[in-house]
Design an enzyme around this catalytic site. Structure first.
Site, PDB file in Angstrom:
ATOM      1  N   ASP A 202     -51.306 -43.109 -37.845  1.00 47.07           N
ATOM      2  CA  ASP A 202     -51.180 -43.923 -36.849  1.00 47.07           C
ATOM      3  C   ASP A 202     -49.878 -44.551 -36.386  1.00 47.07           C
ATOM      4  OD1 ASP A 202     -53.244 -45.923 -35.464  1.00 47.07           O
ATOM      5  OD2 ASP A 202     -51.947 -47.198 -36.685  1.00 47.07           O
ATOM      6  N   GLU A 244     -49.748 -39.993 -33.981  1.00 45.96           N
ATOM      7  CA  GLU A 244     -50.325 -40.579 -32.736  1.00 45.96           C
ATOM      8  C   GLU A 244     -48.924 -41.296 -31.961  1.00 45.96           C
ATOM      9  OE1 GLU A 244     -52.405 -44.648 -31.076  1.00 45.96           O
ATOM     10  OE2 GLU A 244     -51.389 -44.769 -33.021  1.00 45.96           O
TER      11      GLU A 244
END
Ligand code: NOJ
Length: 538
Positions: A202, A244
């Site tokens: 993330d 990401e």
């Protein structure tokens, strides 16, 4: 589980929000046992890998992207034993599992942050980024622009400001501190030892901060991620890192490095251009983005998607394109969030099955490994009355019973209301109904996935645009290792003729996606109905 270490190069991922998927114990929240009970369903889709959104203990100020303990499971979701059972259940069905690794920040409730803020002498003080001034790093943009004014927040207890790229309940970890880097490797080891197949990493662009930069994609970040990759390759070969990084392709490219950093990265800029191409009935936005997409090492792959659990982000488009997309797809201001659109795929497509199928087929025709967001395979709707991104995270619609097969709790005890108004009402849009209907979106998606898997040239092959002499009809070929596919899409709502390449005209060909499209020898044109599309073997 097979031992193919390159499994991610030609795969399909299915993204699951555990809280929304299936509740096994009647508390109104989905859980790991509920998910286990639906593994047969996930297997029936033909996907290869489940991406689990965060499942860790968390005060849920950002649906689990605010972790308060990295090495346990949120009680409402179950226990580590349940997690092991999930891994076994998935692997025995040939399904892999990747989990979210939220490494940029923790929850403010994490014991590290509690110790850090309470005592300047604590060894944990330096786990976070503290400052006497809130004026440092002025060039770092604000991500949640609708709600945040600054990346700094004052902490009374600490007597200093702390740095956070997301909500103030998510203080950023300090990657300058070697202890933090060691902790993250320890966390990874913990989950890898339980058998997971990789991580969705993330918010990776923001790990480090440096004055005079926008604090994104810094060289230090790449150095650290290469160390993480070396660790994986040494001890856990075949387990992957999916990054990401919501950035332009040229800024994402370094995350692949020489095939020695991340295995996969999301292709953010492609996603809005699929919607733009459809709206403008023109392939130009797609051609533009692929011209700007650098080639990547052979052991790397892009992850592509139409929707996910966040707003449909419009960061990687021009201001003018953003306005066009907002006007076309989010006419009501409540549909907008930050720089994006908080709606699901089916509503974005006006619930028109032709457009939903076509956009999926277009995505599955293009390079990369597609991700399917839970519920989009049945065309679930959204709820714009709910705040933040909650409207696209409503309970999975399994059947038409009062509780939609999601839970045995009373619906008013659900973590979120079910969608119960037409046309996306769970009584009409649900798995059971679509399972029984050969023409349903669900069965179309199963067919699309199986055709896609059968044609690896679609994952990694070359992409060549074909001139159809009709701007509203997009066509291209994909070739790889002697195999090839010709794909064609009518982006418009009127019937259109398109010129087809000479090499296709030699013999009769039937569309692989079961439409009634066929190529007849010697015909130079193919007539497509509104939003019709097809794949043909070359
Ligand atoms: C990206 C995640 O997709 C999003 O849901 C989350 O809010 C932020 N990262 C912060 O972790």
């Amino acid at each position: 589980m097979d031992d193919n270490q390159n499994w991610y190069l030609n795969a399909i991922f299915y993204q699951v929000y555990v809280r929304a998927f299936c509740d096994s114990n009647g508390d109104g929240q989905g859980d790991l046992q509920g998910l286990i009970s639906k593994l047969d369903y996930i297997q029936s889709l033909g996907v290869d890998c489940i991406w689990l959104m965060p499942i860790y203990p968390s005060p849920l100020r950002d649906d689990g992207y605010d972790i308060s303990n990295f090495t346990d499971v949120l009680r409402e979701y179950g226990t580590l034993e349940d997690f092991k059972a999930l891994i076994n259940g998935a692997h025995s069905r040939g399904l892999r599992i990747v989990t979210d690794l939220v490494l940029n920040h923790t929850s403010d409730q994490h014991p590290w942050f509690q110790a850090s803020r309470s005592d300047r002498a604590s060894t944990f003080r330096d786990y976070y980024v503290w400052s006497d001034s809130d004026q440092k790093y002025p060039d770092a943009r604000i991500i949640f622009i609708d709600t945040q004014k600054s990346n700094w927040s004052w902490d009374e207890k600490a007597g200093q400001y702390f740095w956070h790229r997301f909500y103030p309940t998510q203080p950023d970890l300090n990657y300058e501190n070697p202890a933090v880097r060691t902790e993250i490797l320890r966390v990874m080891r913990f989950w890898l030892d339980l058998g997971i197949d990789g991580f969705r990493a993330d918010a990776i662009p923001y790990l480090y901060e440096r004055e005079g930069t926008n604090c994104e994609n810094l060289p230090e970040t790449h150095t650290f991620l290469k160390q993480v990759r070396a660790f994986l390759d040494k001890y856990y070969p075949g387990r992957i890192l999916l990054g990401e990084a919501n950035q332009w392709p040229e800024d994402v490219r370094p995350y692949f490095a020489d095939g020695n950093e991340l295995h996969m990265n999301f292709h953010f800029p492609l996603m809005p251009r699929l919607y733009l191409a459809l709206h403008e009935q023109d392939a130009a936005p797609l051609k533009w983005v692929f011209e700007r997409t650098p080639s990547i090492p052979k052991n790397c792959q892009w992850c592509t998607f139409l929707r996910n659990h966040d707003e449909l982000t419009l960061e990687m488009v021009t201001d003018e394109e953003r306005d066009t997309l907002w006007r076309a797809y989010a006419p009501d201001p409540r549909m907008r969030l930050n720089l994006g659109i908080r709606r699901r795929l089916a509503p974005l497509m006006g619930n028109d099955p032709r457009r939903i199928r076509m956009l999926n087929a277009l995505l599955y025709s293009l390079p990369g490994t597609p991700i399917l967001y839970y519920g989009d395979e049945i065309g679930m709707g959204d709820n714009i009355e709910l705040p933040d991104r909650n409207g696209v995270r409503t309970p999975m619609q399994w059947d038409e019973t009062r509780r939609s097969g999601f839970s045995t709790a009373k619906p008013d005890q659900f973590y979120s209301p079910l969608i119960d108004t037409a046309p996306f009402d769970f009584r009409s849009v649900n798995v059971v109904a679509q399972d029984n209907d050969p023409d349903s979106l669900l069965n179309f998606m199963r067919m699309l996935i199986s055709q896609r898997k059968a044609h690896p040239e679609l994952a990694s092959g070359t992409l060549e645009w074909v001139e159809t002499e009709n701007p509203g009809v997009v066509a291209f070929t994909r070739r790889w290792e002697g195999k090839g596919i010709f794909t064609i899409f009518n982006l418009g709502d009127t019937s259109r003729g398109a010129r087809i390449p000479r090499e296709l005209r030699t013999e009769p060909r039937l569309d692989l996606l079961n439409s009634y499209l066929r190529i007849v020898p010697d015909s130079t044109n193919l007539n497509l109905k509104p939003f019709q599309f097809g794949w043909f073997n070359l």
